[in-house]
Design a protein around this motif. Structure first.
Motif, mmCIF file in Angstrom:
data_model
loop_
_atom_site.group_PDB
_atom_site.id
_atom_site.type_symbol
_atom_site.label_atom_id
_atom_site.label_comp_id
_atom_site.label_asym_id
_atom_site.label_seq_id
_atom_site.Cartn_x
_atom_site.Cartn_y
_atom_site.Cartn_z
ATOM 1 N N ASN A 113 1.068 -1.562 0.120
ATOM 2 C CA ASN A 113 -0.227 -0.079 -0.139
ATOM 3 C C ASN A 113 0.732 1.137 -0.530
ATOM 4 O O ASN A 113 2.202 1.294 0.098
ATOM 5 C CB ASN A 113 -0.924 -0.029 1.632
ATOM 6 C CG ASN A 113 -1.855 -0.921 1.318
ATOM 7 O OD1 ASN A 113 -2.682 -1.041 0.136
ATOM 8 N ND2 ASN A 113 -1.745 -1.830 2.072
ATOM 9 N N ASN A 114 -0.123 2.490 -0.254
ATOM 10 C CA ASN A 114 1.143 3.506 0.151
ATOM 11 C C ASN A 114 1.454 4.030 1.792
ATOM 12 O O ASN A 114 0.625 3.143 2.868
ATOM 13 C CB ASN A 114 -0.124 5.142 0.001
ATOM 14 C CG ASN A 114 0.204 5.434 -1.547
ATOM 15 O OD1 ASN A 114 0.425 4.673 -2.111
ATOM 16 N ND2 ASN A 114 -1.305 5.446 -1.682
ATOM 17 N N MET A 115 3.070 4.240 2.111
ATOM 18 C CA MET A 115 3.330 4.456 3.460
ATOM 19 C C MET A 115 1.595 5.932 3.711
ATOM 20 O O MET A 115 1.672 6.845 2.837
ATOM 21 C CB MET A 115 3.943 4.664 2.981
ATOM 22 C CG MET A 115 5.590 3.699 3.188
ATOM 23 S SD MET A 115 6.781 4.109 2.551
ATOM 24 C CE MET A 115 7.565 5.026 4.734
ATOM 25 N N ARG A 116 2.008 6.186 5.352
ATOM 26 C CA ARG A 116 1.049 6.977 5.888
ATOM 27 C C ARG A 116 2.248 7.980 6.139
ATOM 28 O O ARG A 116 1.275 9.555 5.537
ATOM 29 C CB ARG A 116 0.662 6.805 7.127
ATOM 30 C CG ARG A 116 -0.498 5.871 6.735
ATOM 31 C CD ARG A 116 -1.187 5.240 7.964
ATOM 32 N NE ARG A 116 -0.240 4.377 9.022
ATOM 33 C CZ ARG A 116 -0.079 4.017 10.349
ATOM 34 N NH1 ARG A 116 -0.555 4.360 10.644
ATOM 35 N NH2 ARG A 116 0.382 2.647 10.356
ATOM 36 N N GLY A 135 6.658 5.466 7.975
ATOM 37 C CA GLY A 135 7.111 6.444 7.776
ATOM 38 C C GLY A 135 7.357 7.534 8.851
ATOM 39 O O GLY A 135 7.066 7.312 10.058
ATOM 40 N N VAL A 136 7.479 8.867 8.075
ATOM 41 C CA VAL A 136 7.980 10.461 8.827
ATOM 42 C C VAL A 136 6.761 11.235 8.175
ATOM 43 O O VAL A 136 6.501 11.209 7.228
ATOM 44 C CB VAL A 136 9.252 11.005 9.128
ATOM 45 C CG1 VAL A 136 10.461 11.190 7.283
ATOM 46 C CG2 VAL A 136 9.139 11.805 9.915
ATOM 47 N N ILE A 184 5.043 12.108 -4.998
ATOM 48 C CA ILE A 184 3.902 12.774 -5.856
ATOM 49 C C ILE A 184 3.090 11.956 -4.945
ATOM 50 O O ILE A 184 2.797 11.403 -4.145
ATOM 51 C CB ILE A 184 3.912 11.148 -7.116
ATOM 52 C CG1 ILE A 184 3.982 9.939 -6.339
ATOM 53 C CG2 ILE A 184 5.059 11.678 -8.218
ATOM 54 C CD1 ILE A 184 4.329 8.726 -7.885
ATOM 55 N N SER A 185 1.647 12.820 -5.419
ATOM 56 C CA SER A 185 0.651 12.515 -5.161
ATOM 57 C C SER A 185 -0.631 11.164 -4.659
ATOM 58 O O SER A 185 0.341 10.401 -6.063
ATOM 59 C CB SER A 185 -0.230 13.955 -5.214
ATOM 60 O OG SER A 185 -2.006 13.358 -4.933
ATOM 61 N N ASP A 186 -1.221 11.028 -4.235
ATOM 62 C CA ASP A 186 -1.694 9.280 -3.773
ATOM 63 C C ASP A 186 -3.674 8.868 -4.942
ATOM 64 O O ASP A 186 -3.924 8.677 -5.395
ATOM 65 C CB ASP A 186 -1.805 8.766 -2.933
ATOM 66 C CG ASP A 186 -2.353 9.926 -1.474
ATOM 67 O OD1 ASP A 186 -3.030 11.196 -2.175
ATOM 68 O OD2 ASP A 186 -2.314 9.696 -0.787
ATOM 69 N N GLY A 216 3.168 8.915 -2.738
ATOM 70 C CA GLY A 216 3.852 8.792 -1.485
ATOM 71 C C GLY A 216 5.298 9.942 -1.844
ATOM 72 O O GLY A 216 5.651 10.622 -2.614
ATOM 73 N N ARG A 217 6.139 10.172 -0.517
ATOM 74 C CA ARG A 217 7.250 10.638 -0.366
ATOM 75 C C ARG A 217 8.318 10.057 -0.110
ATOM 76 O O ARG A 217 8.626 9.371 0.201
ATOM 77 C CB ARG A 217 7.612 12.136 0.443
ATOM 78 C CG ARG A 217 6.312 13.102 -0.519
ATOM 79 C CD ARG A 217 6.484 14.084 0.780
ATOM 80 N NE ARG A 217 5.774 15.543 0.900
ATOM 81 C CZ ARG A 217 4.118 15.481 0.730
ATOM 82 N NH1 ARG A 217 3.141 15.127 0.749
ATOM 83 N NH2 ARG A 217 3.844 16.976 0.220
#
Ligand code: PML
Ligand code: MG
Ligand code: MG
Length: 247
Positions: A113-116, A135-136, A184-186, A216-217
């Motif tokens: 999934n995407n990270m938070r 993540g941070v 990049i945007s989710d 994500g970043r």
């Protein structure tokens, strides 16, 4: 001047729907609460929370990064530009950077999934975030005169996402151990992403394929970074951003 950190979020069936975070003076507080409420109730929700807490230490004021707009013909071309910018800012090989970017395009969390929050990568190309699922998360940051800055950015064809991203990346780049950022945007249809380096916010379109919900970043940091200090700065210490029109 009394300042407050205001954080709102909504969810549906336990799944995050929307969030908004601001720093507000006492005078602005009512207005900001209304703005946040409006923003986080756009999507359906069954849970909503808005938290207000006073900021104990007067935040430093830092200058915004300068926006440089780059329009490419394809995702490949924009990504190549991103890779070159990141290579010169971090010293990492283009091959390693491409691999990391691919991770964001396919879901950077170990569960796919995407990270938070953001990945953190050192100059060896190693991921060093303390929790690879979470993540941070850069927070506690806002523009001085945010509404005016938003109007100004909108006249240039930018969006409220640009505004929030510019605040986040300006705070990120003010940390001495941060070298660069990739984002990049989710949001599946938001194709503009950016690379931040010391001083510049390169706004790149199109940095992802339409319809991809992954995003994500990546935060690129120096090898000797003190990770606890970095988390503390990005997640806990309030910072205000001053916008100066540079073009
Ligand atoms: C821009 O418009 O300058 C890019 C903004 C990236 C937004 C990322 C996100 O969706 O949070
Ligand atoms: Mg959001
Ligand atoms: Mg988002």
């Amino acid at each position: 001047m009394k300042l407050f950190s205001v954080k709102g979020r909504s969810s549906l069936n336990g799944k995050h729907q929307s969030g908004a975070e601001r720093i507000a003076s006492e005078k602005e507080l009512d207005k900001v609460l209304t703005q946040i409420n409006k923003k986080i109730t756009r999507k359906p929700f069954d849970y909503l929370s808005i938290k207000v807490s006073i900021i104990k230490k007067q935040p430093p004021v830092i200058k915004t990064l300068k926006i440089v707009e780059i329009i490419a013909d394809s995702v490949e071309e924009a990504t190549q530009k991103a890779v070159e910018l990141l290579h010169s800012a971090t010293g990492l090989s283009e091959k390693k950077i491409k691999k990391l970017i691919k991770t964001v395009h396919t879901g950077a969390s170990p569960d796919g999934n995407n990270m938070r929050g953001a990945m953190i990568v050192n100059q060896k190309g190693e991921r060093i975030e303390l929790d690879p699922f979470r993540g941070v998360r850069t927070t506690e940051v806002d523009f001085i005169d945010r509404d005016k800055v938003l109007q100004k950015l909108k006249t240039k064809g930018y969006t409220e996402r640009t505004l929030d991203a510019l605040a986040i990346s300006s705070k990120n780049m003010s940390h001495p151990d941060m070298l660069a950022e990739f984002c990049i945007s989710d949001e599946p249809d938001y194709l503009t992403g950016y690379i931040a380096t010391k001083g510049c916010y390169y706004r790149l379109t199109p940095l992802k394929e339409k319809g991809n919900p992954k995003g994500g970043r990546i935060y690129f940091v120096k090898d000797g970074v003190n990770i606890e200090n970095l988390y503390n700065y990005l997640e806990k210490e309030a910072v205000l951003i001053e916008y100066t029109d540079t073009d």
